[in-house]
Design an enzyme around this catalytic site. Sequence first.
Site, short mmCIF file in Angstrom:
data_model
loop_
_atom_site.label_atom_id
_atom_site.label_comp_id
_atom_site.label_asym_id
_atom_site.label_seq_id
_atom_site.Cartn_x
_atom_site.Cartn_y
_atom_site.Cartn_z
N SER A 128 52.06 121.35 -57.95
CA SER A 128 52.49 120.19 -58.73
C SER A 128 51.62 120.01 -59.96
O SER A 128 50.44 120.34 -59.95
CB SER A 128 52.43 118.92 -57.90
OG SER A 128 52.83 117.82 -58.69
N LYS A 182 55.20 119.59 -50.32
CA LYS A 182 55.57 119.49 -51.74
C LYS A 182 56.92 118.77 -51.90
O LYS A 182 57.11 117.98 -52.82
CB LYS A 182 55.61 120.88 -52.38
CG LYS A 182 56.06 120.87 -53.85
CD LYS A 182 55.17 120.00 -54.72
CE LYS A 182 55.44 119.94 -56.19
NZ LYS A 182 56.73 120.13 -56.76
N HIS A 185 56.23 115.19 -51.52
CA HIS A 185 55.58 114.77 -52.77
C HIS A 185 56.66 114.42 -53.80
O HIS A 185 56.62 113.38 -54.46
CB HIS A 185 54.66 115.89 -53.29
CG HIS A 185 54.23 115.72 -54.71
ND1 HIS A 185 55.07 115.99 -55.79
CD2 HIS A 185 53.07 115.29 -55.27
CE1 HIS A 185 54.44 115.73 -56.92
NE2 HIS A 185 53.23 115.30 -56.63
N ASN A 186 57.64 115.29 -53.93
CA ASN A 186 58.69 115.06 -54.93
C ASN A 186 59.56 113.86 -54.57
O ASN A 186 60.01 113.13 -55.45
CB ASN A 186 59.56 116.32 -55.09
CG ASN A 186 58.88 117.35 -55.96
OD1 ASN A 186 57.66 117.39 -56.03
ND2 ASN A 186 59.65 118.19 -56.62
N GLU A 189 57.74 111.04 -55.67
CA GLU A 189 57.83 111.07 -57.15
C GLU A 189 59.14 110.40 -57.59
O GLU A 189 59.15 109.57 -58.52
CB GLU A 189 57.76 112.53 -57.60
CG GLU A 189 58.01 112.79 -59.06
CD GLU A 189 58.02 114.30 -59.36
OE1 GLU A 189 57.11 115.01 -58.92
OE2 GLU A 189 58.97 114.78 -60.02
C1 6PG Z 1 55.73 118.54 -59.94
C2 6PG Z 1 57.16 118.21 -60.18
C3 6PG Z 1 57.94 119.44 -60.46
C4 6PG Z 1 59.23 119.17 -61.18
C5 6PG Z 1 60.32 118.72 -60.30
C6 6PG Z 1 61.30 117.85 -61.01
O1 6PG Z 1 55.25 118.18 -58.89
O2 6PG Z 1 55.11 119.14 -60.82
O3 6PG Z 1 57.71 117.55 -59.08
O4 6PG Z 1 58.06 120.14 -59.26
O5 6PG Z 1 59.03 118.28 -62.21
O6 6PG Z 1 60.96 119.88 -59.87
O7 6PG Z 1 62.31 117.66 -60.17
P1 6PG Z 1 63.72 117.15 -60.62
O8 6PG Z 1 64.25 118.12 -61.64
O9 6PG Z 1 64.50 117.16 -59.37
O10 6PG Z 1 63.48 115.79 -61.21
#
Ligand code: 6PG
Length: 467
Positions: A128, A182, A185-186, A189
């Site tokens: 990330s 991960k 985590h997303n 996010e």
């Molecule tokens: C990270 C982000 C990275 C990316 C995502 C965005 O941790 O650096 O999460 O993995 O920005 O893939 O996901 P979306 O395109 O689904 O918003």
Amino acid sequence: MTKAHFGMIGLGTMGRNFLLNIAEHGISGVGYDLDAAKRQLLLDEGKGMPLDVGSDLGDFLAKLESPRNIMLLVPAGPIVDKVIADLVPHLDEDDLIIDGGNSHFTDTDRRIAELDAKGIGFMGIGVSGGEEGARHGASIMPGGKREHYDRIEATLQAVAAKVDGEPCVAYMGSGSAGHFVKMVHNGIEYAMMQLISEVYDHLRQVVEMPAGEIADVFAKWDRGELDSFLIEITATVLRKKDRGTGRHLVDEILDTAGQKGTGKWTSQAAMDLGIPVPTIDSAVSMRQISSQNKLRGQIAARFDVDLTHHHSSLDLDDIEHALTAAFVISYAQGLSLLAAASAEFDYNLDLAKIARIWRGGCIIRSKMLTDIAAAFSSNSGHETLLLDAVLARKVEHGAIGIRKMVSSAVGHGVPAMCFASVLSYFDAFRSQRLPANLIQAQRDYFGAHTYQRIDKEGTFHTDDWEA
Ligand code: 6PG
């Protein structure tokens, strides 16, 4: 020439920057990409570093020391399988493939099993931090066999972000543990980004603040309890002016959010494991609604009458505390999901360690992760972060703010699906009695599904509900 220690396939933004980061730390690397221009860009940007590229796959493999460590940073999905299929015939026993993309954890488990049968190692690691993290310090979530992690630990520690000198990388667990962490985590996010965008919407539509002033509010909050990467970049992007129109760029951007699927996967996994993560679910739903902009236009036209009812006294302090509490609840949902996944998939996750490596480098980094790590380290055995004294206080402090925020949003007709879900999640978990007794009665009525009673042990069925 001596052979390189670390190989990278896929020299797009993430792969190239990750390899540059490795080489900058004095660890020799070799890269490969089908696109010759990308190979050249790596060489140009990595001048003076211990870096090389392979002119084709064979050349790339020949330039790697044995046993080989080969990381893939290619788009998740079938491309990962294609690259593995191309590689496998040329690999030797004990070579290790490391998938650094956002692969679905079930794909990672499948690949580990398929490659293990051939004597080839496979790890799924979450990375990330985007381009900046890849180049200057990411938060890294590796999963797979412990001995494979030990082999690449020094390299990962070198390129990880550091918080108080501690690298933001730790062995997550066996199998797909790294990719699962991960993914969650997303999911968190997604929730945090939607909560922020709901606050932005409120300030814009209800308080009628221009983008520049909203930026100042977020910048101020970033210096307090909400100190986090996403609050910081929100202030930055809100300030940006569009060169062409001179207006704030954010006001010119189409309100349709993209998604690659990791938020949806988190919700799906949570459903499968029976763990409620409604704020993440709502964030996914809001991205879906945002992408149906044509339909939204039609519905907005059909209901173009004033359906609002204004009655709230909401101030910026209320919103700040509400957002703080909502962030705590988003982390709580994600971490509860990780606890369940750990039990179900034998990941043996250390939640305190995960919170610690999320403090730097990654998208959901924030000051409050220090309290969250402490909550898990204290071994209090709490099933949820909401029972930790420090975090419970933050939620308590923001609860009235969330209530005001949601009622103001409801009154003004401004969508706040994530805040509403945070509130309902909190209210539901602090309810001694929920109306599920009625659902049980209905189920028993139409399907003889039975129910339990509060006054005596056992299972009951009523066959004369209408009597
Ligand atoms: C990270 C982000 C990275 C990316 C995502 C965005 O941790 O650096 O999460 O993995 O920005 O893939 O996901 P979306 O395109 O689904 O918003």
